[in-house]
Design an enzyme around this catalytic site. Structure first.
Site, PDB file in Angstrom:
ATOM      1  N   ASN A  41       0.957  -1.227   0.108  1.00 55.31           N
ATOM      2  CA  ASN A  41      -0.037  -0.122  -0.038  1.00 55.31           C
ATOM      3  C   ASN A  41       0.878   1.127   0.003  1.00 55.31           C
ATOM      4  OD1 ASN A  41      -2.283  -1.751   0.083  1.00 55.31           O
ATOM      5  ND2 ASN A  41      -2.483  -1.460   2.213  1.00 55.31           N
ATOM      6  N   ASN A 175       3.216  -1.343  13.007  1.00 58.95           N
ATOM      7  CA  ASN A 175       2.266  -2.244  12.549  1.00 58.95           C
ATOM      8  C   ASN A 175       2.220  -3.691  13.582  1.00 58.95           C
ATOM      9  OD1 ASN A 175       1.034  -0.922  10.824  1.00 58.95           O
ATOM     10  ND2 ASN A 175       2.266  -1.758   8.789  1.00 58.95           N
ATOM     11  N   TYR A 176       1.935  -3.408  14.741  1.00 59.09           N
ATOM     12  CA  TYR A 176       2.101  -4.775  15.638  1.00 59.09           C
ATOM     13  C   TYR A 176       0.765  -5.341  15.476  1.00 59.09           C
ATOM     14  CZ  TYR A 176       1.747  -7.216  19.970  1.00 59.09           C
ATOM     15  OH  TYR A 176       1.477  -8.106  20.900  1.00 59.09           O
ATOM     16  N   GLY A 263      -3.400   3.864   8.003  1.00 56.09           N
ATOM     17  CA  GLY A 263      -1.963   3.986   8.655  1.00 56.09           C
ATOM     18  C   GLY A 263      -1.060   3.883   7.221  1.00 56.09           C
ATOM     19  N   ASP A 264      -1.225   3.132   6.480  1.00 54.14           N
ATOM     20  CA  ASP A 264      -0.317   3.017   5.299  1.00 54.14           C
ATOM     21  C   ASP A 264      -0.254   4.249   4.504  1.00 54.14           C
ATOM     22  OD1 ASP A 264       0.089   0.411   6.359  1.00 54.14           O
ATOM     23  OD2 ASP A 264      -1.364  -0.375   4.933  1.00 54.14           O
ATOM     24  N   ASP A 300      -8.470  -0.750   0.401  1.00 51.07           N
ATOM     25  CA  ASP A 300      -7.210  -0.549   1.401  1.00 51.07           C
ATOM     26  C   ASP A 300      -6.494   0.708   0.995  1.00 51.07           C
ATOM     27  OD1 ASP A 300      -8.089  -2.686   2.679  1.00 51.07           O
ATOM     28  OD2 ASP A 300      -6.009  -3.654   2.957  1.00 51.07           O
TER      29      ASP A 300
HETATM   30  N1  LIG Z   1     -11.664   9.080  12.436  1.00 53.00           N
HETATM   31  C1  LIG Z   1     -10.617   9.712  11.921  1.00 53.00           C
HETATM   32  N2  LIG Z   1     -10.939  10.847  11.239  1.00 53.00           N
HETATM   33  C2  LIG Z   1      -9.662  11.509  10.611  1.00 53.00           C
HETATM   34  N3  LIG Z   1      -8.771  10.900  10.301  1.00 53.00           N
HETATM   35  C3  LIG Z   1      -8.421   9.684  10.889  1.00 53.00           C
HETATM   36  C4  LIG Z   1      -9.472   9.144  11.685  1.00 53.00           C
HETATM   37  N4  LIG Z   1      -9.104   7.661  12.008  1.00 53.00           N
HETATM   38  C5  LIG Z   1      -7.698   7.689  11.433  1.00 53.00           C
HETATM   39  N5  LIG Z   1      -7.354   8.956  10.931  1.00 53.00           N
HETATM   40  C6  LIG Z   1      -6.225   8.878  10.166  1.00 53.00           C
HETATM   41  O1  LIG Z   1      -5.420   7.762   9.744  1.00 53.00           O
HETATM   42  C7  LIG Z   1      -4.248   7.993  10.224  1.00 53.00           C
HETATM   43  C8  LIG Z   1      -3.952   6.672  10.797  1.00 53.00           C
HETATM   44  O2  LIG Z   1      -4.924   6.085  11.910  1.00 53.00           O
HETATM   45  P1  LIG Z   1      -4.860   4.739  12.706  1.00 53.00           P
HETATM   46  O3  LIG Z   1      -6.214   4.504  13.251  1.00 53.00           O
HETATM   47  O4  LIG Z   1      -3.561   5.127  13.716  1.00 53.00           O
HETATM   48  O5  LIG Z   1      -4.220   3.688  11.534  1.00 53.00           O
HETATM   49  P2  LIG Z   1      -3.905   2.309  11.567  1.00 53.00           P
HETATM   50  O6  LIG Z   1      -4.367   1.735  13.040  1.00 53.00           O
HETATM   51  O7  LIG Z   1      -4.218   1.896  10.305  1.00 53.00           O
HETATM   52  O8  LIG Z   1      -2.272   2.701  11.694  1.00 53.00           O
HETATM   53  C9  LIG Z   1      -4.431   8.900  11.621  1.00 53.00           C
HETATM   54  O9  LIG Z   1      -3.179   9.367  12.000  1.00 53.00           O
HETATM   55  C10 LIG Z   1      -5.436  10.018  10.879  1.00 53.00           C
HETATM   56  O10 LIG Z   1      -4.440  10.614  10.072  1.00 53.00           O
HETATM   57  O1  LIG Z   2      -2.386  -6.594   8.397  1.00 50.90           O
HETATM   58  C1  LIG Z   2      -1.669  -6.926   7.476  1.00 50.90           C
HETATM   59  O2  LIG Z   2      -0.843  -7.741   7.532  1.00 50.90           O
HETATM   60  C2  LIG Z   2      -1.894  -6.248   6.296  1.00 50.90           C
HETATM   61  O3  LIG Z   2      -0.848  -5.718   5.492  1.00 50.90           O
HETATM   62  C3  LIG Z   2      -3.066  -5.749   5.680  1.00 50.90           C
HETATM   63  C4  LIG Z   2      -3.406  -4.113   5.387  1.00 50.90           C
HETATM   64  O4  LIG Z   2      -3.144  -3.994   4.112  1.00 50.90           O
HETATM   65  C5  LIG Z   2      -2.654  -3.311   6.398  1.00 50.90           C
HETATM   66  O5  LIG Z   2      -2.720  -3.911   7.791  1.00 50.90           O
HETATM   67  C6  LIG Z   2      -3.539  -1.888   6.618  1.00 50.90           C
HETATM   68  O6  LIG Z   2      -2.646  -1.402   7.472  1.00 50.90           O
HETATM   69  P1  LIG Z   2      -3.134  -0.021   8.401  1.00 50.90           P
HETATM   70  O7  LIG Z   2      -3.000   0.899   7.212  1.00 50.90           O
HETATM   71  O8  LIG Z   2      -2.412   0.031   9.590  1.00 50.90           O
HETATM   72  O9  LIG Z   2      -4.674  -0.343   8.513  1.00 50.90           O
END
Ligand SMILES: Nc1ncnc2c1ncn2[C@@H]1O[C@H](COP(=O)(O)OP(=O)(O)O)[C@@H](O)[C@H]1O
Ligand SMILES: O=C(O)C(=O)C[C@H](O)[C@H](O)COP(=O)(O)O
Length: 338
Positions: A41, A175-176, A263-264, A300
């Site tokens: 991603n 990414n735990y 997050g990605d 995603d």
């Molecule tokens: N409800 C929300 N509203 C606006 N931005 C959000 C929201 N949730 C997440 N984000 C955006 O997505 C980023 C990653 O969120 P996060 O939940 O920590 O993702 P991940 O668990 O996928 O790493 C945040 O830093 C923010 O920029």
């Molecule tokens: O979980 C895994 O192993 C994957 O690689 C699938 C997903 O594409 C990412 O998990 C997305 O990650 P977030 O951006 O943190 O929501």
């Protein structure tokens, strides 16, 4: 804007299935499909943002692997260092989204054990194609997911620093994923973080993984780290520099469709800002903007990414503009028609 150097990501890509209408899996007859995987991603977003990007991984020689290679190519990602393995399948995962009043959450169901990418090893990184990329890259990005794929993948990423060029920066997204750390031994994740220059983490996952999300303690424990980007919650993210400088930027207001991949996308937006030599606040704003685009897509990855002019607007937004911007599917507030 100074031209960016090569960005390389390392990790597994999979095909993703998700029920249409966000039904529970037990009720779902029809599925939408996409391609995902954390580092894939990041790679596709970086390439679509115009940065020279390569992705290092392994795929099966099945149709899913061919689809992933096609999507990589369409996004502009170089796959010359992707190994093809006829003896193992390409991974798959299924997303199950639940909506309760005011909240959207998604559970992941992985079908990836024994996948081609799980056989990623030091030999993958030492292949002539991968070695040429890893020694010449400006930045290499991977995540804790890759360290969790298998013992050989863990060995490969925990020895990563030794195969990078002397000026190559290593970016790690924590990414735990407790689901992937069966016996709870996360020493490979700790060893990976110990090599990073730049670490992305969510406050909640850091608390689950390290018992805290305190940047100063993480700097003390990891001497190579110079930058930690903390996704505090759905409201704010911050950059911490060794030596104590901190910058905070609030998230955009977003009409969330599905949270996976935010997050990605955030990491890609932030890394794009770094590659374009923008300041920390601008990098955080770009991270939030890309995350907003992923949050408003059922897949995603963001459906679109900001072009250079949009990125200038995002990076230079006034606090007043930023606070007023709301993102919903198909509506990007930084895009002006005039
Ligand atoms: N409800 C929300 N509203 C606006 N931005 C959000 C929201 N949730 C997440 N984000 C955006 O997505 C980023 C990653 O969120 P996060 O939940 O920590 O993702 P991940 O668990 O996928 O790493 C945040 O830093 C923010 O920029
Ligand atoms: O979980 C895994 O192993 C994957 O690689 C699938 C997903 O594409 C990412 O998990 C997305 O990650 P977030 O951006 O943190 O929501």
């Amino acid at each position: 804007m100074r031209s960016a150097g090569l960005q390389v990501t390392i990790g597994e890509a999979m095909v993703v299935l998700y029920p249409e209408d966000q039904r529970a899996l037990a009720e779902a007859d029809r599925f939408g499909s996409d391609v995902g995987g954390a580092e894939f991603n990041v790679a596709t977003s970086l390439a679509r943002l115009g940065l020279p990007t390569s992705w290092v991984s392994r795929l099966g020689t099945d149709g899913f692997g061919a689809r992933i290679r096609r999507v990589a190519g369409e996004s502009g990602v170089d796959t010359s260092a992707v190994e093809l393995d006829p003896s193992r399948p390409t991974g798959l995962y299924v997303k199950e989204t639940t909506r309760t009043a005011g909240d959207v959450s998604t559970r992941m169901h992985y079908h990836r054990s024994g996948s081609a990418a799980s056989a990623l090893s030091s030999a993958t990184l030492a292949s002539p194609a991968a070695a040429a990329l890893l020694t010449s890259a400006e930045l290499v990005h991977t995540s804790g997911i890759t360290a969790a794929l298998s013992p050989t993948a863990a060995e490969a990423v925990t020895g990563l620093r030794a195969v990078l060029g002397p000026d190559t920066r290593l970016s790690v997204d924590l990414n735990y994923r407790p689901q992937l750390w069966g016996d709870g031994d996360t020493s490979a994740l700790t060893a990976l973080v110990a090599q990073a220059d730049l670490l992305f983490l969510g406050r909640d996952e850091a608390e689950a993984c390290f018992g805290h999300g305190d940047a100063r303690r993480l700097f003390d424990a990891h001497p190579l780290l110079d930058t930690i980007v903390v996704k505090e919650d759905a409201h704010r993210a911050s950059v911490h520099r060794r030596g104590g400088v901190e910058v905070h930027v609030r998230c955009l207001s977003v009409d969330v469709v599905e949270p996976i991949g935010a997050g990605d996308a955030f990491a890609a937006g932030f890394l794009c800002g770094l590659a374009e030599r923008r300041d920390d606040a601008a990098c955080l704003r770009l991270g939030h903007a890309l995350a907003a685009l992923a949050l408003t897509s059922a897949g995603d990855r963001p459906l679109s990414v900001p072009d250079e002019m949009d990125r200038e607007r995002i990076a230079g937004a006034s606090d007043e503009d930023w606070a007023s911007w709301a993102v919903s599917p198909g509506a990007s507030p930084w895009r002006r028609s005039s």
